[in-house]
Every structure is written in structure tokens, then in C-alpha cells.
Design a protein around this motif. Sequence first.
Motif, short mmCIF file in Angstrom:
data_model
loop_
_atom_site.label_atom_id
_atom_site.label_comp_id
_atom_site.label_asym_id
_atom_site.label_seq_id
_atom_site.Cartn_x
_atom_site.Cartn_y
_atom_site.Cartn_z
N UNK A 178 3.39 -12.32 15.65
CA UNK A 178 3.53 -10.87 15.57
C UNK A 178 2.61 -10.28 14.52
N UNK A 179 2.16 -9.08 14.80
CA UNK A 179 1.39 -8.29 13.83
C UNK A 179 2.35 -7.25 13.28
N UNK A 180 2.90 -7.51 12.10
CA UNK A 180 3.88 -6.62 11.46
C UNK A 180 3.15 -5.72 10.48
N UNK A 181 3.41 -4.42 10.60
CA UNK A 181 2.80 -3.44 9.69
C UNK A 181 3.90 -2.71 8.95
N UNK A 182 3.81 -2.71 7.62
CA UNK A 182 4.76 -2.00 6.76
C UNK A 182 4.03 -0.93 5.96
N UNK A 183 4.76 0.12 5.62
CA UNK A 183 4.22 1.16 4.73
C UNK A 183 5.12 1.29 3.53
N UNK A 184 4.52 1.24 2.36
CA UNK A 184 5.27 1.28 1.11
C UNK A 184 5.92 2.65 0.91
N UNK A 185 7.20 2.64 0.63
CA UNK A 185 7.94 3.87 0.34
C UNK A 185 8.06 4.08 -1.15
N UNK A 186 8.41 3.02 -1.85
CA UNK A 186 8.47 3.06 -3.32
C UNK A 186 8.22 1.66 -3.86
N UNK A 187 7.57 1.54 -5.01
CA UNK A 187 6.96 2.58 -5.83
C UNK A 187 5.75 3.17 -5.13
N UNK A 188 4.99 3.96 -5.87
CA UNK A 188 3.82 4.61 -5.28
C UNK A 188 2.76 3.60 -4.87
N UNK A 189 2.68 2.47 -5.59
CA UNK A 189 1.63 1.50 -5.30
C UNK A 189 2.05 0.10 -5.73
N UNK A 190 1.69 -0.90 -4.92
CA UNK A 190 1.72 -2.30 -5.33
C UNK A 190 0.31 -2.82 -5.14
N UNK A 191 -0.37 -3.05 -6.23
CA UNK A 191 -1.76 -3.50 -6.15
C UNK A 191 -1.80 -4.97 -5.74
N UNK A 192 -2.86 -5.33 -5.01
CA UNK A 192 -3.07 -6.72 -4.64
C UNK A 192 -4.55 -6.96 -4.36
N UNK A 193 -4.92 -8.23 -4.39
CA UNK A 193 -6.27 -8.63 -4.00
C UNK A 193 -6.23 -9.14 -2.57
N UNK A 194 -7.28 -8.91 -1.78
CA UNK A 194 -7.31 -9.48 -0.43
C UNK A 194 -7.08 -10.98 -0.48
N UNK A 195 -6.23 -11.47 0.44
CA UNK A 195 -5.89 -12.88 0.48
C UNK A 195 -4.57 -13.22 -0.17
N UNK A 196 -3.97 -12.28 -0.92
CA UNK A 196 -2.69 -12.55 -1.57
C UNK A 196 -1.52 -12.29 -0.61
#
Length: 353
Positions: free
Chosen positions: A126-144
Motif C-alpha cells: 500500500x501507498x499510505x499518505x498522511x498529513x501532519x495535524x500537530x505539531x506544525x512540523x516534524x523535520x526529517x532527512x530523506x531516507x529516515x
Amino acid sequence: MGEKHIVRFEPVGIEIEVDEDQNILRAAAENGVQLMHGCKEGQCAACKSFVLEGDMDDIELDKYSTFALPDSEREEGQTLLCRAHAYSDLVIELLQYDEEIIRSGLPLKKGVAEVVSNESVTHDMRHLVLKLIEPEEIKFFPGQYLDITVPGTDESRSFSMANVPGREGVFEFVIKIYPDGLFSEFLDKKVQIGDRLDVEGPFGTFTLRESRTSPIIFVGGGAGMAPVLGLLRSMAERGTDRKPIFYYGGRRSRDLCFEKELRELEEKIPGFRYVPALSEPAGDDEWDGEVGLITDVVERLEPDLKGRDAYVCGPPPMVDAALAKLTALGVLEANIFYDKFTTTGEPEGEDSP
């Protein structure tokens, strides 16, 4: 919270304070120290380290696999940082570390994300897509990867992100469905658009080493598509010129996904080639591409890999075979980066970073 103790990591000379209620790996992450790790469940051995100073009786280990830490190694002073709780001050020798990554840790954050879509991309992924509601941002590097809590339980599962970071706060995952898997059951039969899920991250060190310019070989299988796709998308977006090649294996053509996008990336990334292979093609596959185990295909087509960096992601047997093949073909062990998908008492691959 328990008492706190000082843990020093050598040979990098970094000290952190660790609460007795935390494992050492978790404490390091919360202090922005990015130690090498994979499953966080005591099964993959990526965080295995040696206790230089401190009483081994003052280190308590949560449940772990003796395949990752045999009794003989534990008796010699080795430990798994993702399972180890410190009850005195310690000096730890890191057996695996990366100078470029270790001080670049992003802060761990817990959040809530909403399910945007859940689409089949193969017969069992499956290709699951989520959108962050809170907090405003969770930073990450590609591959994490992120940990996602399974609704109605205290259990979490780890899944790599397939997208690049952005202000939209979107997370994309490619997740394999396993019969009777805890998260699989939820994803396959219960999840609804708009559902909210608890998430935490980022975790993982399967990221591009920015100081390096070597050509890259990616080797993947199954849901190992996710982090590699994230890295390739990032390379296309940033205009990185490292001439990557991506070998991806499946049993049959129904196991392949994101084919159209990967072919488009061949036009966007200088020197990029995508090479899928099928190990058990059937007549109705109408397959005229590479045939065989993906590691054998790599060996056949890439007789000399000296000077390359390698990124490997997939189930343990594939990763183990790839590591052996890549080193035999000339890739230095220090230049091989991998995510080995492990399990938590469930079918292989359920807990796929």
C-alpha cells in the motif's frame, strides 16, 4: 523517571545524560546524537557497541534476539544500545558510527497525522499518505522513518518515508501487507480516510552522506522501495550529480511499483538507471527484463563496484546477500549503508524501517 547517569561515546568523545528509564539509543536521539541503528527492537545489531568502562551488571537489557547479541558477545562486554538501560556511568565504544551523521540528529517529536489516502500499488503493498495535524512540523532527512502507533494498542511500527521533506507536512509510505500483522490488519481492513494516527520521529541513518560525491548503487526489494524512492526524489529535486543506479527485485511483475515515476527520474537525474529484476517470472508476466535474484543480477551486470557508495534496503535475507556481494565486488564496508527490515514476533518485514 529514574536516576540519571553519564554515558560517554568513544572514539567521538560525546557525553550525554541518560535516565535509567530510557534505553541509551533513545536518550542519545533526544540529545540530538544520531547513533547508528535500525530496528530499535534488539534484532538487527546495527547499534551493537562495546562497554569500555562500567560494570556490566549495571546495564539492564530489554528483550532482544540472541542472533543480534549472542551470549558470548554479551559476556565479552558488547551490548545493544536500543535495549540497554544504564544504572551507572559508562564509557561506550561505538563499533559502527558515521562522523558526518552522528552530530546531525534532528529533534524527536511526537505528533498526530491524518490519513489522506491508502492506495494499493502492488498485490500486497500500500501507498499510505498522511498529513501532519500537530505539531506544525516534524523535520526529517530523506531516507529516515517514523514510528506509527497502531490504534487501540500501545504498539508502534516503523515505516520509512518515500517523500522529501516539505512545508505541507505530508508523509508517504510504501507498506507491505502481511497476514495477521498488527499494523497490516489495520491498514488492510480498518483504516479510513480522515483517521488520525499518533506518530513519532525521525529515526534512522539511511540518508545521503552529503560530503561524498561517489556514484551510488541502490539495491532494494519489497517495501525497501520507500526510502530509496525518497532519496532519488531528493536527488532529482536538488540536482545532485552522483550517477545512481537502482536495482530492485520482485518475484513477478505484479511485485513492481512506481515504474512510471522511476523511468521519469531517469530523465531528471544525470546518469540514473533503474534496473528491475524478477526472480520467478511466469508466462503471463510477458517479461523481457532481467531475471534472477536481485543480488545475482547485480553481480552479473556490475563486475567492478570499486569507488561506489551502496545503499541497501529490504528483508534480512536480501540485505545479507547484498552486503556479501557488494563487498566482494569492491564496495568498501564503510561505504555501505543499509536498512534491514526486522519483525516483532510477526511475519518477516512487518516492522519495516
